[in-house]
Design an enzyme around this catalytic site. Structure first.
Site, PDB file in Angstrom:
ATOM      1  CB  SER A   1      47.537 -67.758 -55.765  1.00  0.00           C
ATOM      2  OG  SER A   1      48.642 -68.173 -56.524  1.00  0.00           O
ATOM      3  CG  ASP A   2      53.070 -65.463 -52.376  1.00  0.00           C
ATOM      4  OD1 ASP A   2      52.787 -64.259 -52.559  1.00  0.00           O
ATOM      5  OD2 ASP A   2      54.215 -65.850 -52.071  1.00  0.00           O
ATOM      6  CB  THR A   3      53.433 -65.467 -58.033  1.00  0.00           C
ATOM      7  OG1 THR A   3      52.224 -66.160 -58.341  1.00  0.00           O
ATOM      8  CG2 THR A   3      54.447 -65.678 -59.150  1.00  0.00           C
TER       9      THR A   3
END
Length: 188
Positions: free
Chosen positions: A68-70
């Site tokens: 994931s990346d935010t």
């Protein structure tokens, strides 16, 4: 076996809430936005690269790699992690009294390919004075956080409105992640 390609303790905590057994694999992917790349494309690409890098080093027993990346986005500017306290204060000053978007991309790599989702959440901050910003930065909490804040921490009191996924702002949108894991047969 599910592998989580993340250094983030928040992602580990969030994935743990789904009750799916997993192991962490430490992946280091450069997080640099390419010229002309939209914030959405950037976040998706980084999540994909993390998942693919995890898959490349995964033991043969691995059935899937989740990554994931935010990123925090305001006016097409991507707010990554602050480099120091002054950078954190500058980010918070620019978010003060404004709506911004938190984009979290999730990628699940399995033997059959890659599934990915993008979750966008609208967050509105209250007007923050210099004293509130300085006090928050002094806690050290903004460091290592996209946009220089942790919604699950002291910055929660800055938020006047949230439309979307609270867990997505933390770093792993649980609803989208659970749907992906179910579709891959990794969760009931």
């Amino acid at each position: 076996m599910l592998l989580l390609a993340s250094k983030s303790p928040r992602r580990r905590e969030l994935l743990g809430r789904l009750g799916v057994p997993f192991t962490v694999v430490d992946i280091d992917i450069p997080e640099v936005r390419a010229p002309g790349e939209t914030p959405e494309a950037y976040v998706r690409r980084v999540a994909r690269e993390k998942a693919e890098a995890g898959w490349a080093v995964a033991p043969s027993a691995a059935r899937a790699v989740l990554a994931s990346d935010t990123e925090v986005v305001l006016d097409d500017r991507v707010y990554g992690k602050p480099v120091d306290g002054a950078d954190a204060a500058s980010m918070l000053r620019s978010l003060s009294g404004r709506d911004h978007e938190v984009l979290t991309a999730v990628a699940l790599r399995t033997a059959t390919g890659l599934d990915e989702r993008l979750v966008a959440t609208r967050v509105t901050f209250d007007d923050l004075d210099d004293e509130a910003i300085a006090a928050y930065v002094a806690t050290g909490e903004p460091m290592g956080k996209a946009g220089a804040y942790a919604i699950q921490g002291g910055a929660e009191c800055f938020v006047t409105r949230l439309a979307g996924s609270y867990s997505g702002v933390m770093g792993l949108p649980l609803h989208a992640t659970a749907a992906m894991l179910r579709a891959a047969g990794l969760m009931r």
